[in-house]
Design a protein around this motif. Structure first.
Motif, PDB file in Angstrom:
ATOM      1  N   GLU A 225       0.836  -1.194   0.000  1.00  0.00           N
ATOM      2  CA  GLU A 225       0.000   0.000   0.000  1.00  0.00           C
ATOM      3  C   GLU A 225       0.878   1.254   0.000  1.00  0.00           C
ATOM      4  O   GLU A 225       2.000   1.252   0.492  1.00  0.00           O
ATOM      5  CB  GLU A 225      -0.902   0.014   1.242  1.00  0.00           C
ATOM      6  N   LYS A 226       0.331   2.354  -0.536  1.00  0.00           N
ATOM      7  CA  LYS A 226       1.068   3.600  -0.586  1.00  0.00           C
ATOM      8  C   LYS A 226       0.811   4.441   0.662  1.00  0.00           C
ATOM      9  O   LYS A 226      -0.129   4.208   1.405  1.00  0.00           O
ATOM     10  CB  LYS A 226       0.656   4.405  -1.827  1.00  0.00           C
ATOM     11  N   GLY A 227       1.683   5.421   0.876  1.00  0.00           N
ATOM     12  CA  GLY A 227       1.482   6.419   1.913  1.00  0.00           C
ATOM     13  C   GLY A 227       1.482   5.849   3.318  1.00  0.00           C
ATOM     14  O   GLY A 227       2.226   4.921   3.650  1.00  0.00           O
ATOM     15  N   VAL A 228       0.624   6.441   4.169  1.00  0.00           N
ATOM     16  CA  VAL A 228       0.580   6.083   5.586  1.00  0.00           C
ATOM     17  C   VAL A 228       0.254   4.609   5.771  1.00  0.00           C
ATOM     18  O   VAL A 228       0.825   3.933   6.634  1.00  0.00           O
ATOM     19  CB  VAL A 228      -0.465   6.950   6.328  1.00  0.00           C
ATOM     20  N   ILE A 229      -0.655   4.082   4.958  1.00  0.00           N
ATOM     21  CA  ILE A 229      -1.063   2.683   5.109  1.00  0.00           C
ATOM     22  C   ILE A 229       0.111   1.755   4.834  1.00  0.00           C
ATOM     23  O   ILE A 229       0.339   0.772   5.555  1.00  0.00           O
ATOM     24  CB  ILE A 229      -2.243   2.360   4.166  1.00  0.00           C
ATOM     25  N   GLY A 230       0.881   2.047   3.799  1.00  0.00           N
ATOM     26  CA  GLY A 230       2.062   1.234   3.509  1.00  0.00           C
ATOM     27  C   GLY A 230       3.087   1.305   4.621  1.00  0.00           C
ATOM     28  O   GLY A 230       3.746   0.310   4.955  1.00  0.00           O
ATOM     29  N   LEU A 231       3.241   2.493   5.213  1.00  0.00           N
ATOM     30  CA  LEU A 231       4.171   2.640   6.329  1.00  0.00           C
ATOM     31  C   LEU A 231       3.725   1.795   7.513  1.00  0.00           C
ATOM     32  O   LEU A 231       4.544   1.126   8.163  1.00  0.00           O
ATOM     33  CB  LEU A 231       4.257   4.118   6.731  1.00  0.00           C
ATOM     34  N   MET A 232       2.428   1.814   7.824  1.00  0.00           N
ATOM     35  CA  MET A 232       1.920   0.988   8.915  1.00  0.00           C
ATOM     36  C   MET A 232       2.146  -0.491   8.643  1.00  0.00           C
ATOM     37  O   MET A 232       2.432  -1.274   9.543  1.00  0.00           O
ATOM     38  CB  MET A 232       0.427   1.257   9.116  1.00  0.00           C
ATOM     39  N   GLN A 233       2.038  -0.872   7.387  1.00  0.00           N
ATOM     40  CA  GLN A 233       2.245  -2.266   7.005  1.00  0.00           C
ATOM     41  C   GLN A 233       3.658  -2.721   7.345  1.00  0.00           C
ATOM     42  O   GLN A 233       3.882  -3.875   7.722  1.00  0.00           O
ATOM     43  CB  GLN A 233       1.977  -2.420   5.506  1.00  0.00           C
ATOM     44  N   LEU A 234       4.616  -1.808   7.225  1.00  0.00           N
ATOM     45  CA  LEU A 234       6.004  -2.143   7.518  1.00  0.00           C
ATOM     46  C   LEU A 234       6.317  -2.058   9.014  1.00  0.00           C
ATOM     47  O   LEU A 234       7.079  -2.868   9.542  1.00  0.00           O
ATOM     48  CB  LEU A 234       6.946  -1.203   6.751  1.00  0.00           C
ATOM     49  N   LEU A 235       5.725  -1.076   9.691  1.00  0.00           N
ATOM     50  CA  LEU A 235       6.071  -0.848  11.088  1.00  0.00           C
ATOM     51  C   LEU A 235       5.348  -1.775  12.050  1.00  0.00           C
ATOM     52  O   LEU A 235       5.847  -2.052  13.135  1.00  0.00           O
ATOM     53  CB  LEU A 235       5.769   0.612  11.465  1.00  0.00           C
ATOM     54  N   GLN A 236       4.166  -2.270  11.664  1.00  0.00           N
ATOM     55  CA  GLN A 236       3.388  -3.097  12.574  1.00  0.00           C
ATOM     56  C   GLN A 236       3.634  -4.579  12.335  1.00  0.00           C
ATOM     57  O   GLN A 236       4.017  -5.000  11.235  1.00  0.00           O
ATOM     58  CB  GLN A 236       1.896  -2.794  12.400  1.00  0.00           C
ATOM     59  N   SER A 237       3.342  -5.363  13.378  1.00  0.00           N
ATOM     60  CA  SER A 237       3.377  -6.812  13.218  1.00  0.00           C
ATOM     61  C   SER A 237       2.205  -7.221  12.327  1.00  0.00           C
ATOM     62  O   SER A 237       1.247  -6.457  12.169  1.00  0.00           O
ATOM     63  CB  SER A 237       3.240  -7.490  14.585  1.00  0.00           C
ATOM     64  N   PRO A 238       2.247  -8.417  11.729  1.00  0.00           N
ATOM     65  CA  PRO A 238       1.121  -8.851  10.882  1.00  0.00           C
ATOM     66  C   PRO A 238      -0.219  -8.806  11.605  1.00  0.00           C
ATOM     67  O   PRO A 238      -1.238  -8.437  11.016  1.00  0.00           O
ATOM     68  CB  PRO A 238       1.508 -10.285  10.507  1.00  0.00           C
ATOM     69  N   GLU A 239      -0.228  -9.163  12.914  1.00  0.00           N
ATOM     70  CA  GLU A 239      -1.477  -9.153  13.671  1.00  0.00           C
ATOM     71  C   GLU A 239      -1.985  -7.722  13.870  1.00  0.00           C
ATOM     72  O   GLU A 239      -3.181  -7.446  13.750  1.00  0.00           O
ATOM     73  CB  GLU A 239      -1.275  -9.817  15.030  1.00  0.00           C
ATOM     74  N   GLN A 240      -1.060  -6.809  14.168  1.00  0.00           N
ATOM     75  CA  GLN A 240      -1.460  -5.419  14.352  1.00  0.00           C
ATOM     76  C   GLN A 240      -1.931  -4.800  13.042  1.00  0.00           C
ATOM     77  O   GLN A 240      -2.901  -4.034  13.028  1.00  0.00           O
ATOM     78  CB  GLN A 240      -0.298  -4.612  14.926  1.00  0.00           C
ATOM     79  N   PHE A 241      -1.262  -5.131  11.941  1.00  0.00           N
ATOM     80  CA  PHE A 241      -1.674  -4.557  10.666  1.00  0.00           C
ATOM     81  C   PHE A 241      -3.042  -5.090  10.250  1.00  0.00           C
ATOM     82  O   PHE A 241      -3.838  -4.371   9.648  1.00  0.00           O
ATOM     83  CB  PHE A 241      -0.648  -4.845   9.567  1.00  0.00           C
TER      84      PHE A 241
END
Length: 354
Positions: A225-241
């Motif tokens: 995903e682009k933008g903030v959503i893509g960043l969250m995808q990288l920073l969070q664990s799979p369960e958190q995302f």
């Protein structure tokens, strides 16, 4: 609903730590929040009276169009200034985060409170209205409070040069739709709280774990995903995302549904609705100064604009194909909410659920 996009600080809330001194946050926010537009006492009182009346008057058309909340009492709204919104938001956050422990008071909590206060100060000048399902209505003691921020509404109607009475009623249509959504479907509040708990659950990932996810993403070449959503995808664990995605889908549905209802009710009840919609959409997507753009990006408001656009397109298409009565199946349970891949493919949701 805010000046760039609604309610709800769903995107920003999921990123907040629980260990926050909210009394510090409220105090800081009220000190640094920008003053509202200059108005006479007469104008202020007139706006408050008009907004309170419009919030009640909007309930009937919203219930008629949505087919929801029929027979339930029509509650009143709280018309507040920026300081009042800050107090309400800082009081509701612990309830939303399901934090039933003693209020946090340590140095770490105070520092987090200062940071949260900066966010609340910024939002206090942007939010036009907000339905808070977590706070108790002081009149009834039941959960759910509709807030309308009078100075912000006055400021925007002046900037857009629209008819004040029409704009105030138009804003109320959106926020009352949120109230109807939650009133008719009480399970949504618990679902939101549980999802936020999943977001906050677990230990913080180490820098090494985050770097490993970033490296794997680059090596795999898989689309992200682009933008903030893509960043969250990288920073969070799979369960958190996964929890973040559930929250994002719910927010997209709620906002898109509210925008759909505004446009369905508007032509009959708001004489200048076309002018208002055109001017407001231009404001949503118009240029901002670099600092505003940075802040909006950091707290997820740019992602929130996409919620309106994608959510409304989803609701428009489903309602056009199957009608509002069958669309309302979406409010049955978490299992009938749209999946991430279905928001942009409404036919897939119709096939799976209906």
């Amino acid at each position: 609903m805010d000046t760039v996009a609604t309610s709800d600080e769903v995107d920003a809330r999921g990123a907040l730590p629980v260990d926050i001194d909210w009394s510090v946050a409220a105090s800081v926010a009220k000190k640094v929040a920008r003053p509202g537009p200059r108005v006479t006492r007469y104008t202020s009182e007139q706006a408050r009276e008009e907004l309170a009346e419009a919030a009640v008057r909007a309930e009937g058309p919203v219930r008629e169009v949505t087919g929801l909340a029929d027979g339930l009492r029509v509650p009143s709204a709280r018309v507040v200034d920026r300081a009042g919104w800050i107090d309400a938001a800082s009081n509701s956050m612990p309830a939303m985060l399901a934090d039933e422990s003693e209020p946090a008071t340590g140095w770490s909590a105070k520092l987090s409170g200062v940071q949260a206060g900066g966010m609340l100060a910024f939002l206090s000048s942007a939010i036009l209205g907000q339905y808070d399902p977590f706070s108790l209505d002081p009149e009834t003691g039941e959960p759910g409070v509709l807030l309308l921020v009078a100075p912000n509404i006055i400021g925007v109607e002046r900037q857009l040069r629209v008819v004040p009475a029409d704009f105030r009623y138009w804003v109320c249509l959106h926020e009352v739709t949120h109230r109807v959504q939650f009133s008719a479907n009480p399970w949504i509040t618990g679902y939101m709280r549980d999802t936020i708990a999943d977001l906050a659950a677990g230990d913080e990932d180490s820098v090494a774990q985050i770097l490993a996810r970033v490296t794997e993403s680059v090596r795999s070449g898989k689309p992200r995903e682009k933008g903030v959503i893509g960043l969250m995808q990288l920073l969070q664990s799979p369960e958190q995302f996964a929890a973040f995605e559930r929250m994002l889908m719910l927010g997209t549905l709620l906002e898109g549904h509210a925008d759909h209802v505004m446009d369905a009710v508007g032509p009959t009840h708001v004489p200048t609705v076309e002018t208002i919609r055109k001017a407001f959409d231009a404001r949503r997507t118009g240029p901002q100064n670099p600092l505003q753009k940075l802040i909006r990006t950091l707290i997820g408001m740019d992602a929130k604009i996409a919620q309106y656009v994608r959510g409304k397109a989803f609701v428009d298409e489903v309602v056009e194909k199957v009608g509002m009565e069958r669309f309302n199946t979406i409010w049955t349970s978490p299992e009938t909410l749209p999946l991430p891949g279905e928001i942009d493919d409404p036919s897939a949701w119709i096939t799976r659920v209906l």
